[in-house]
Design a protein around this motif. Structure first.
Motif, PDB file in Angstrom:
ATOM      1  N   ARG A  81      -2.598   6.911  -0.193  1.00 58.46           N
ATOM      2  CA  ARG A  81      -3.383   5.669  -0.174  1.00 58.46           C
ATOM      3  C   ARG A  81      -4.818   5.915   0.269  1.00 58.46           C
ATOM      4  N   LEU A  82      -5.054   6.990   1.016  1.00 59.27           N
ATOM      5  CA  LEU A  82      -6.420   7.348   1.407  1.00 59.27           C
ATOM      6  C   LEU A  82      -7.192   8.006   0.267  1.00 59.27           C
ATOM      7  N   GLY A  83      -6.527   8.254  -0.856  1.00 61.29           N
ATOM      8  CA  GLY A  83      -7.205   8.805  -2.027  1.00 61.29           C
ATOM      9  C   GLY A  83      -6.916  10.262  -2.316  1.00 61.29           C
ATOM     10  N   HIS A  84      -6.080  10.911  -1.498  1.00 61.11           N
ATOM     11  CA  HIS A  84      -5.759  12.307  -1.732  1.00 61.11           C
ATOM     12  C   HIS A  84      -4.664  12.431  -2.807  1.00 61.11           C
ATOM     13  N   ALA A  85      -4.661  13.548  -3.505  1.00 58.80           N
ATOM     14  CA  ALA A  85      -3.585  13.858  -4.445  1.00 58.80           C
ATOM     15  C   ALA A  85      -2.488  14.555  -3.655  1.00 58.80           C
ATOM     16  N   VAL A  86      -1.325  13.913  -3.542  1.00 53.69           N
ATOM     17  CA  VAL A  86      -0.277  14.380  -2.639  1.00 53.69           C
ATOM     18  C   VAL A  86       0.992  14.676  -3.419  1.00 53.69           C
ATOM     19  N   GLU A  87       1.554  15.843  -3.193  1.00 50.17           N
ATOM     20  CA  GLU A  87       2.883  16.172  -3.687  1.00 50.17           C
ATOM     21  C   GLU A  87       3.823  16.280  -2.495  1.00 50.17           C
ATOM     22  N   VAL A 147       6.753   9.213  -9.368  1.00 51.40           N
ATOM     23  CA  VAL A 147       5.298   9.149  -9.277  1.00 51.40           C
ATOM     24  C   VAL A 147       4.897   7.743  -8.848  1.00 51.40           C
ATOM     25  N   ASP A 148       4.077   7.677  -7.799  1.00 47.76           N
ATOM     26  CA  ASP A 148       3.574   6.406  -7.305  1.00 47.76           C
ATOM     27  C   ASP A 148       2.090   6.574  -7.014  1.00 47.76           C
ATOM     28  N   GLY A 149       1.241   6.259  -7.998  1.00 42.41           N
ATOM     29  CA  GLY A 149      -0.195   6.456  -7.828  1.00 42.41           C
ATOM     30  C   GLY A 149      -0.518   7.922  -7.643  1.00 42.41           C
ATOM     31  N   LYS A 150      -1.142   8.248  -6.512  1.00 39.24           N
ATOM     32  CA  LYS A 150      -1.513   9.638  -6.246  1.00 39.24           C
ATOM     33  C   LYS A 150      -0.435  10.404  -5.480  1.00 39.24           C
ATOM     34  N   LEU A 151       0.733   9.797  -5.308  1.00 39.95           N
ATOM     35  CA  LEU A 151       1.852  10.474  -4.666  1.00 39.95           C
ATOM     36  C   LEU A 151       2.898  10.835  -5.710  1.00 39.95           C
ATOM     37  N   THR A 152       3.241  12.118  -5.760  1.00 42.17           N
ATOM     38  CA  THR A 152       4.313  12.593  -6.623  1.00 42.17           C
ATOM     39  C   THR A 152       5.387  13.216  -5.754  1.00 42.17           C
TER      40      THR A 152
END
Length: 372
Positions: free
Chosen positions: A30-36, A48-53
């Motif tokens: 949610r802070l804008g980072h690409a997170v796995e 996959v939920d936005g930038k969270l995979t």
């Protein structure tokens, strides 16, 4: 920033980290980072939920060390700005360290309660073998540590590690009145004996670390008849029927009920008091969840909840004083306990958000990266 969070399992049966790691990864996204978020499971899955995979890779045998060949293969070819591993003693930590070492990026480790004195001594030889053979060099190779409390940071230092430590408490979500009402209805149906009685709730893993048998003994010895102790949680060292038999053997036929909590809504909604007399906890997420639901807590001082006193949200005492504190708590009026619960909920709303934890770690990752 591209971040990998690695944890052996997100399955509910593994307790607090299954919720806290997901909450932290989602907040970073949610802070804008690409997170796995990389984990293992009986069957592979991807979400996959936005930038969270979230990648769940199939576990292979021997499961005791959490061998996950597909996770290892994924980490051999992936590239992140930071790799953050949660937990010790299992094989995924080896693969997380190998990725960070190859790509020359920081490896951060969250011990998740595994460095307290009690946990460090428990099955010590098995853990020594894991450090030498399951993830050799990983602990010394960490660029930094994530502790969820100052007490856990002290545990890390006591074990001799001198890398930087970021103290970022877990967050907690405040349940809505509708969620609490639905959970209350569910548990009143599951436990009709609670009708007309106040409920003291234990909600955690069924393990000797939690002093669950000692709690049963103490309860039977001193609890008034208008109270009911409900033990709801994750069968692990002890099973549900085993604890039911033990409660009956101690004279708790009328005053104690035991339930498997897996797959059921958290039972905070029908509780008047939360109890967790653990030997040790790095954080104790269930305590924060109880307070967020407006339930005051009585816990032992082997967990970082001394603030219960200052916020008038409950009691944090040595085990030697637990029986006396339990008598005090059970003697309070419903109005007094509700007031403590409201104070606890306000405390959680003000100081324990996932975003605060994610921002602290965001700055920590950047600091570690600048040193390399």
């Amino acid at each position: 920033m591209t971040i990998a969070h690695v944890v052996a399992s997100l399955e509910e049966r593994h307790g607090g980290p299954s919720r806290s790691v997901r909450g932290l990864a989602a907040a970073a996204a949610r802070l804008g980072h690409a997170v796995e978020l990389l984990t293992s499971a009986p069957s592979p899955a991807r979400e996959v939920d936005g930038k969270l995979t979230i990648h769940a890779f199939r576990r292979a045998r021997p499961e005791a060390i959490c061998r996950v060949p597909d996770l290892a293969a994924h980490l051999r070819h992936a590239r992140y700005d930071v790799v953050h591993h949660h937990g010790l003693w299992l094989r995924p930590l080896h693969h997380a360290r190998a990725n960070a070492r190859r790509e020359r990026v920081p490896l951060v480790i969250s011990p998740r309660g595994m460095m307290t004195d009690w946990a460090w001594r428990h099955r010590r030889m098995r853990k020594a073998l894991a450090a030498a053979m399951v993830h050799p060099g990983a602990l010394a190779g960490a660029a930094g540590w994530h502790a969820t409390s100052e007490a856990e940071a002290g545990d890390i230092r006591a074990r001799g590690f001198r890398q930087p430590v970021c103290v970022a408490p877990n967050g907690v979500d405040l349940p809505s009145p509708e969620q609490l009402a639905a959970a209350r209805a569910h548990w009143h149906q599951a436990c009709p004996e609670a009708a007309g009685r106040r409920v003291a709730l234990f909600y955690s893993r069924f393990h000797e670390k939690k002093r669950i048998r000692e709690l049963i003994e103490q309860w039977v010895a001193l609890a008034p008849r208008d109270w009911l102790l409900v033990l709801a949680g994750i069968p692990e060292q002890y099973g549900v029927e085993e604890l039911r038999v033990y409660a009956r053997s101690q004279g708790g036929t009328d005053g104690v009920r035991v339930f498997n909590g897996i797959g059921q809504p958290p039972p905070f909604g029908f509780a008047s008091l939360f109890l967790l007399p653990s030997h040790s906890e790095n954080f104790g997420l269930a305590v924060a969840e109880a307070l967020a639901a407006g339930v005051p807590a009585l816990v032992t001082d082997t967990m970082p909840w001394s603030g219960l006193h200052a916020h008038q949200a409950g009691w944090c005492v040595p085990w030697e004083r637990h029986a006396a504190a339990l008598r005090t708590a059970l003697a309070e009026t419903p109005e007094q306990l509700r007031a403590r619960g409201a104070a606890g909920r306000a405390w959680m709303a003000a100081e324990f958000s996932w975003e605060q934890a994610a921002r602290k770690l965001e700055a920590f990752y950047a600091e570690l990266g600048s040193r390399r």
